[in-house]
Design a protein around this motif. Structure first.
Motif, PDB file in Angstrom:
ATOM      1  N   ARG A  18      83.472  -8.755 -69.450  1.00  0.00           N
ATOM      2  CA  ARG A  18      83.021  -8.068 -70.551  1.00  0.00           C
ATOM      3  C   ARG A  18      81.835  -7.216 -69.847  1.00  0.00           C
ATOM      4  NH1 ARG A  18      80.325 -11.995 -74.658  1.00  0.00           N
ATOM      5  NH2 ARG A  18      80.158 -13.250 -72.642  1.00  0.00           N
ATOM      6  N   PHE A  19      81.570  -5.891 -70.740  1.00  0.00           N
ATOM      7  CA  PHE A  19      80.525  -5.271 -69.939  1.00  0.00           C
ATOM      8  C   PHE A  19      79.072  -5.816 -70.066  1.00  0.00           C
ATOM      9  CE2 PHE A  19      83.788  -1.876 -70.594  1.00  0.00           C
ATOM     10  CZ  PHE A  19      83.532  -1.044 -69.231  1.00  0.00           C
ATOM     11  N   PHE A  20      78.213  -5.678 -69.322  1.00  0.00           N
ATOM     12  CA  PHE A  20      76.917  -6.004 -69.258  1.00  0.00           C
ATOM     13  C   PHE A  20      76.047  -4.992 -68.717  1.00  0.00           C
ATOM     14  CE2 PHE A  20      78.798  -7.506 -65.140  1.00  0.00           C
ATOM     15  CZ  PHE A  20      77.404  -7.391 -64.295  1.00  0.00           C
ATOM     16  N   SER A  21      74.672  -5.087 -69.030  1.00  0.00           N
ATOM     17  CA  SER A  21      73.751  -4.337 -68.575  1.00  0.00           C
ATOM     18  C   SER A  21      72.845  -5.054 -67.409  1.00  0.00           C
ATOM     19  CB  SER A  21      72.800  -3.680 -69.675  1.00  0.00           C
ATOM     20  OG  SER A  21      71.782  -2.836 -69.288  1.00  0.00           O
ATOM     21  N   VAL A  22      72.392  -4.485 -66.255  1.00  0.00           N
ATOM     22  CA  VAL A  22      71.581  -5.003 -65.394  1.00  0.00           C
ATOM     23  C   VAL A  22      70.685  -3.951 -64.925  1.00  0.00           C
ATOM     24  CG1 VAL A  22      73.250  -4.477 -63.651  1.00  0.00           C
ATOM     25  CG2 VAL A  22      71.726  -6.536 -63.200  1.00  0.00           C
ATOM     26  N   GLY A  23      69.335  -4.732 -64.625  1.00  0.00           N
ATOM     27  CA  GLY A  23      68.421  -3.923 -64.207  1.00  0.00           C
ATOM     28  C   GLY A  23      67.850  -4.453 -62.911  1.00  0.00           C
ATOM     29  N   PHE A  24      67.669  -3.683 -61.688  1.00  0.00           N
ATOM     30  CA  PHE A  24      67.271  -4.145 -60.522  1.00  0.00           C
ATOM     31  C   PHE A  24      66.776  -3.120 -59.508  1.00  0.00           C
ATOM     32  CE2 PHE A  24      71.784  -2.351 -60.444  1.00  0.00           C
ATOM     33  CZ  PHE A  24      71.769  -1.663 -59.018  1.00  0.00           C
ATOM     34  N   TRP A  25      66.304  -3.707 -58.416  1.00  0.00           N
ATOM     35  CA  TRP A  25      65.604  -2.688 -57.554  1.00  0.00           C
ATOM     36  C   TRP A  25      66.457  -2.355 -56.449  1.00  0.00           C
ATOM     37  CZ3 TRP A  25      61.144  -0.592 -58.999  1.00  0.00           C
ATOM     38  CH2 TRP A  25      60.481  -1.257 -59.944  1.00  0.00           C
ATOM     39  N   LYS A  26      66.614  -0.905 -56.115  1.00  0.00           N
ATOM     40  CA  LYS A  26      67.685  -0.780 -54.979  1.00  0.00           C
ATOM     41  C   LYS A  26      66.811  -0.700 -53.563  1.00  0.00           C
ATOM     42  CE  LYS A  26      68.901   3.524 -56.211  1.00  0.00           C
ATOM     43  NZ  LYS A  26      69.500   4.775 -56.430  1.00  0.00           N
ATOM     44  N   LYS A  27      67.559  -0.763 -52.732  1.00  0.00           N
ATOM     45  CA  LYS A  27      66.777  -0.710 -51.025  1.00  0.00           C
ATOM     46  C   LYS A  27      65.801   0.312 -51.080  1.00  0.00           C
ATOM     47  CE  LYS A  27      70.660  -2.466 -48.183  1.00  0.00           C
ATOM     48  NZ  LYS A  27      71.504  -2.382 -47.227  1.00  0.00           N
ATOM     49  N   ASP A  28      66.054   1.631 -51.331  1.00  0.00           N
ATOM     50  CA  ASP A  28      65.005   2.514 -51.167  1.00  0.00           C
ATOM     51  C   ASP A  28      63.619   2.391 -52.379  1.00  0.00           C
ATOM     52  OD1 ASP A  28      65.890   3.229 -53.780  1.00  0.00           O
ATOM     53  OD2 ASP A  28      66.815   5.359 -53.250  1.00  0.00           O
ATOM     54  N   GLY A  29      63.633   1.307 -53.052  1.00  0.00           N
ATOM     55  CA  GLY A  29      62.434   1.095 -53.859  1.00  0.00           C
ATOM     56  C   GLY A  29      62.572   1.512 -55.282  1.00  0.00           C
ATOM     57  N   THR A  30      63.660   2.250 -55.838  1.00  0.00           N
ATOM     58  CA  THR A  30      63.576   2.820 -57.008  1.00  0.00           C
ATOM     59  C   THR A  30      64.566   1.794 -57.904  1.00  0.00           C
ATOM     60  OG1 THR A  30      65.767   3.771 -56.680  1.00  0.00           O
ATOM     61  CG2 THR A  30      63.727   5.049 -56.225  1.00  0.00           C
ATOM     62  N   ARG A  32      66.950   0.624 -61.047  1.00  0.00           N
ATOM     63  CA  ARG A  32      67.978   1.111 -61.528  1.00  0.00           C
ATOM     64  C   ARG A  32      68.533   0.247 -62.793  1.00  0.00           C
ATOM     65  NH1 ARG A  32      73.811   2.807 -59.128  1.00  0.00           N
ATOM     66  NH2 ARG A  32      74.581   3.331 -60.994  1.00  0.00           N
ATOM     67  N   ASN A  33      68.932   0.785 -63.822  1.00  0.00           N
ATOM     68  CA  ASN A  33      69.603   0.338 -64.865  1.00  0.00           C
ATOM     69  C   ASN A  33      71.079   0.700 -64.764  1.00  0.00           C
ATOM     70  OD1 ASN A  33      67.638  -1.210 -66.541  1.00  0.00           O
ATOM     71  ND2 ASN A  33      66.917   0.871 -66.872  1.00  0.00           N
ATOM     72  N   MET A  34      72.004  -0.116 -64.824  1.00  0.00           N
ATOM     73  CA  MET A  34      73.504   0.055 -64.751  1.00  0.00           C
ATOM     74  C   MET A  34      74.290  -0.692 -65.810  1.00  0.00           C
ATOM     75  SD  MET A  34      75.957  -1.063 -61.730  1.00  0.00           S
ATOM     76  CE  MET A  34      74.756  -0.519 -60.321  1.00  0.00           C
ATOM     77  N   THR A  78      67.214  -8.888 -56.195  1.00  0.00           N
ATOM     78  CA  THR A  78      66.317  -8.030 -56.694  1.00  0.00           C
ATOM     79  C   THR A  78      66.436  -7.602 -58.341  1.00  0.00           C
ATOM     80  OG1 THR A  78      67.694  -6.256 -56.266  1.00  0.00           O
ATOM     81  CG2 THR A  78      66.085  -6.826 -54.801  1.00  0.00           C
ATOM     82  N   VAL A  79      67.482  -8.424 -58.720  1.00  0.00           N
ATOM     83  CA  VAL A  79      67.835  -8.317 -60.353  1.00  0.00           C
ATOM     84  C   VAL A  79      66.530  -9.046 -61.038  1.00  0.00           C
ATOM     85  CG1 VAL A  79      69.411  -9.173 -62.141  1.00  0.00           C
ATOM     86  CG2 VAL A  79      70.137  -8.334 -60.119  1.00  0.00           C
ATOM     87  N   ASP A  80      65.834  -8.150 -62.170  1.00  0.00           N
ATOM     88  CA  ASP A  80      65.000  -8.649 -63.082  1.00  0.00           C
ATOM     89  C   ASP A  80      65.278  -8.845 -64.614  1.00  0.00           C
ATOM     90  OD1 ASP A  80      65.011  -6.115 -63.624  1.00  0.00           O
ATOM     91  OD2 ASP A  80      62.736  -5.925 -63.561  1.00  0.00           O
ATOM     92  N   ARG A  81      66.627  -8.142 -64.750  1.00  0.00           N
ATOM     93  CA  ARG A  81      66.928  -8.290 -66.142  1.00  0.00           C
ATOM     94  C   ARG A  81      68.378  -8.201 -66.384  1.00  0.00           C
ATOM     95  NH1 ARG A  81      68.859  -4.746 -69.512  1.00  0.00           N
ATOM     96  NH2 ARG A  81      68.426  -3.001 -67.986  1.00  0.00           N
ATOM     97  N   ILE A  82      69.019  -8.821 -67.232  1.00  0.00           N
ATOM     98  CA  ILE A  82      70.589  -8.632 -67.441  1.00  0.00           C
ATOM     99  C   ILE A  82      70.931  -8.944 -68.997  1.00  0.00           C
ATOM    100  CG2 ILE A  82      71.202 -11.242 -67.103  1.00  0.00           C
ATOM    101  CD1 ILE A  82      73.697 -10.221 -65.873  1.00  0.00           C
ATOM    102  N   LYS A  83      71.656  -8.243 -69.493  1.00  0.00           N
ATOM    103  CA  LYS A  83      71.921  -8.230 -70.800  1.00  0.00           C
ATOM    104  C   LYS A  83      73.451  -8.226 -71.050  1.00  0.00           C
ATOM    105  CE  LYS A  83      71.052  -5.880 -75.267  1.00  0.00           C
ATOM    106  NZ  LYS A  83      70.688  -4.548 -75.918  1.00  0.00           N
ATOM    107  N   CYS A  84      73.813  -9.085 -71.931  1.00  0.00           N
ATOM    108  CA  CYS A  84      75.140  -8.972 -72.453  1.00  0.00           C
ATOM    109  C   CYS A  84      75.132 -10.121 -73.984  1.00  0.00           C
ATOM    110  CB  CYS A  84      76.340  -9.750 -71.617  1.00  0.00           C
ATOM    111  SG  CYS A  84      77.945  -9.580 -72.044  1.00  0.00           S
ATOM    112  N   GLY A  85      74.694  -9.224 -74.984  1.00  0.00           N
ATOM    113  CA  GLY A  85      74.612 -10.139 -75.901  1.00  0.00           C
ATOM    114  C   GLY A  85      73.145 -10.462 -76.395  1.00  0.00           C
ATOM    115  N   ARG A  86      72.591 -10.859 -75.298  1.00  0.00           N
ATOM    116  CA  ARG A  86      71.066 -11.414 -75.421  1.00  0.00           C
ATOM    117  C   ARG A  86      70.607 -10.837 -74.031  1.00  0.00           C
ATOM    118  NH1 ARG A  86      70.882 -17.752 -76.111  1.00  0.00           N
ATOM    119  NH2 ARG A  86      73.016 -17.923 -77.170  1.00  0.00           N
ATOM    120  N   VAL A  87      69.304 -10.722 -74.260  1.00  0.00           N
ATOM    121  CA  VAL A  87      68.502 -10.035 -72.923  1.00  0.00           C
ATOM    122  C   VAL A  87      68.102 -11.312 -72.161  1.00  0.00           C
ATOM    123  CG1 VAL A  87      66.578  -9.050 -71.980  1.00  0.00           C
ATOM    124  CG2 VAL A  87      67.863  -8.037 -73.847  1.00  0.00           C
ATOM    125  N   TYR A  88      68.350 -11.559 -70.934  1.00  0.00           N
ATOM    126  CA  TYR A  88      67.863 -12.438 -69.815  1.00  0.00           C
ATOM    127  C   TYR A  88      66.858 -11.980 -69.106  1.00  0.00           C
ATOM    128  CZ  TYR A  88      71.934 -15.256 -71.922  1.00  0.00           C
ATOM    129  OH  TYR A  88      72.933 -15.817 -72.577  1.00  0.00           O
TER     130      TYR A  88
END
Length: 92
Positions: A18-30, A32-34, A78-88
């Motif tokens: 299933r599709f999910f949304s993930v928020g994480f910090w990239k190597k360059d310090g920015t 990203r939501n994906m 570096t993941v700080d948020r993941i969402k698939c139905g609920r936000v974790y």
């Protein structure tokens, strides 16, 4: 809902494609939501290529980015948020 970081790979693999949304910090310090998905095999460039994310003790996971329509590697440390139905929210 808060989950521990060590349970993150099991949570992602339990999504079953299933599709999910993930928020994480990239190597360059920015940051990203994906919007991503695991288990996509249709767009592989070669059938015999082995991803660097498959090495042992590697914190990366390969996902299919829905917006860029290409494979991306996400650092699970570096993941700080993941969402698939609920936000974790991830705790150390």
């Amino acid at each position: 809902m808060v989950i521990k970081r060590v349970k993150l790979p099991a949570l992602i693999s339990s999504l079953g494609g299933r599709f999910f949304s993930v928020g994480f910090w990239k190597k360059d310090g920015t940051y990203r939501n994906m919007c991503a998905r695991v288990g996509v095999k249709q767009y592989r460039r070669t059938k015999d290529a082995i991803s660097p994310a498959k090495k042992l003790n590697n914190p990366y996971i390969v996902v299919w980015d829905k917006v860029k329509k290409d494979y991306r590697m996400v650092n699970l440390e570096t993941v700080d948020r993941i969402k698939c139905g609920r936000v974790y929210h991830i705790e150390e």
